[in-house]
Structures are given as C-alpha cells and as structure tokens.
Design a protein around this motif. Structure first.
Motif, PDB file in Angstrom:
ATOM      1  N   PRO A   2       0.818  -1.207   0.000  1.00 32.42           N
ATOM      2  CA  PRO A   2       0.000   0.000   0.000  1.00 32.42           C
ATOM      3  C   PRO A   2       0.860   1.269   0.000  1.00 32.42           C
ATOM      4  CG  PRO A   2      -0.350  -1.286   2.016  1.00 32.42           C
ATOM      5  CD  PRO A   2       0.659  -1.990   1.197  1.00 32.42           C
ATOM      6  N   MET A  14       4.736   5.645 -10.651  1.00 36.77           N
ATOM      7  CA  MET A  14       3.432   5.205 -11.154  1.00 36.77           C
ATOM      8  C   MET A  14       2.790   6.273 -12.032  1.00 36.77           C
ATOM      9  SD  MET A  14       1.915   3.197  -7.856  1.00 36.77           S
ATOM     10  CE  MET A  14       0.552   2.405  -8.719  1.00 36.77           C
ATOM     11  N   LYS A  18       1.844   6.075 -16.030  1.00 34.08           N
ATOM     12  CA  LYS A  18       0.475   6.319 -16.498  1.00 34.08           C
ATOM     13  C   LYS A  18       0.384   7.510 -17.457  1.00 34.08           C
ATOM     14  CE  LYS A  18      -4.207   6.491 -14.710  1.00 34.08           C
ATOM     15  NZ  LYS A  18      -5.044   6.304 -13.543  1.00 34.08           N
ATOM     16  N   TRP A  35      -5.255  12.488  -9.059  1.00 28.18           N
ATOM     17  CA  TRP A  35      -4.593  11.380  -9.736  1.00 28.18           C
ATOM     18  C   TRP A  35      -3.909  10.450  -8.738  1.00 28.18           C
ATOM     19  CZ3 TRP A  35      -1.869  14.404 -14.269  1.00 28.18           C
ATOM     20  CH2 TRP A  35      -2.849  14.885 -15.132  1.00 28.18           C
ATOM     21  N   ASP A  38      -6.416   8.308  -7.064  1.00 26.80           N
ATOM     22  CA  ASP A  38      -6.958   7.303  -7.985  1.00 26.80           C
ATOM     23  C   ASP A  38      -5.990   6.160  -8.291  1.00 26.80           C
ATOM     24  OD1 ASP A  38      -9.332   8.706  -8.140  1.00 26.80           O
ATOM     25  OD2 ASP A  38      -8.851   9.663 -10.057  1.00 26.80           O
ATOM     26  N   LEU A  39      -4.732   6.271  -7.835  1.00 26.69           N
ATOM     27  CA  LEU A  39      -3.762   5.218  -8.110  1.00 26.69           C
ATOM     28  C   LEU A  39      -4.138   3.927  -7.388  1.00 26.69           C
ATOM     29  CD1 LEU A  39      -0.361   7.098  -7.777  1.00 26.69           C
ATOM     30  CD2 LEU A  39      -1.397   6.233  -9.884  1.00 26.69           C
ATOM     31  N   GLU A  40      -3.914   2.818  -8.088  1.00 25.16           N
ATOM     32  CA  GLU A  40      -4.126   1.514  -7.476  1.00 25.16           C
ATOM     33  C   GLU A  40      -3.153   1.363  -6.309  1.00 25.16           C
ATOM     34  OE1 GLU A  40      -3.801  -3.079  -8.907  1.00 25.16           O
ATOM     35  OE2 GLU A  40      -4.402  -1.576 -10.365  1.00 25.16           O
ATOM     36  N   ASP A  41      -3.574   0.776  -5.244  1.00 22.77           N
ATOM     37  CA  ASP A  41      -2.774   0.543  -4.034  1.00 22.77           C
ATOM     38  C   ASP A  41      -2.557   1.793  -3.187  1.00 22.77           C
ATOM     39  OD1 ASP A  41      -2.508  -2.183  -4.610  1.00 22.77           O
ATOM     40  OD2 ASP A  41      -0.686  -1.843  -5.767  1.00 22.77           O
ATOM     41  N   GLU A  43      -3.558   4.187  -0.391  1.00 22.55           N
ATOM     42  CA  GLU A  43      -4.457   4.106   0.760  1.00 22.55           C
ATOM     43  C   GLU A  43      -4.428   5.347   1.640  1.00 22.55           C
ATOM     44  OE1 GLU A  43      -3.672   0.456   2.834  1.00 22.55           O
ATOM     45  OE2 GLU A  43      -4.316  -0.768   1.144  1.00 22.55           O
TER      46      GLU A  43
END
Length: 71
Positions: A2, A14, A18, A35, A38-41, A43
């Motif tokens: 995370p 990342m 992107k 942004w 909105d990133l995966e992982d 938290e």
C-alpha cells in the motif's frame, strides 16, 4: 504494497508510467491530488495531503520525466 502520501518516489514512478509524455510541471496540484488518490494501491487519506507533499511528488515525477525526455 500500500502507498501513502510519504511514498513519494513510488507514486512518481506510477504517475510517470500512467502519464509518460506529460510534463509534470504542467500539472495543477488539484489534478495531481486527484490522480494520486486514484492510483491503485494508494491508501492515503485526501486530507493528509498538503502543498509540500504534492510538490515533492511532482518534483520526483519530473526527475523521472527528465531521465526519459531530457531538458
């Protein structure tokens, strides 16, 4: 693993992946904030961010961008 607001270099990598051709210095902090959220992982909580953190992410992203595209 995370990510949170202290994961500056990981976030920058990342974002570069992107938005690879986008000059990070052209990105407004309001967009950068969204942004990152909105990133995966990711938290981190939205309210834990501030201008200093966003600037650190933007500059780390800019370093990645410079490595690829030069000055």
């Amino acid at each position: 693993m995370p990510l949170n607001w202290r994961s500056t270099h990981e976030i920058a990598a990342m974002l570069f992946e992107k938005y690879d051709t986008l000059n990070p210095l052209s990105v407004r902090f309001t967009d950068l904030h969204k942004w990152v959220l909105d990133l995966e992982d990711f938290e981190g909580k939205p309210e834990e961010s501030n201008e200093k953190i966003l600037e650190a992410i933007q500059m780390a992203w800019y370093e990645e961008w410079l490595d690829e595209f030069g000055s």
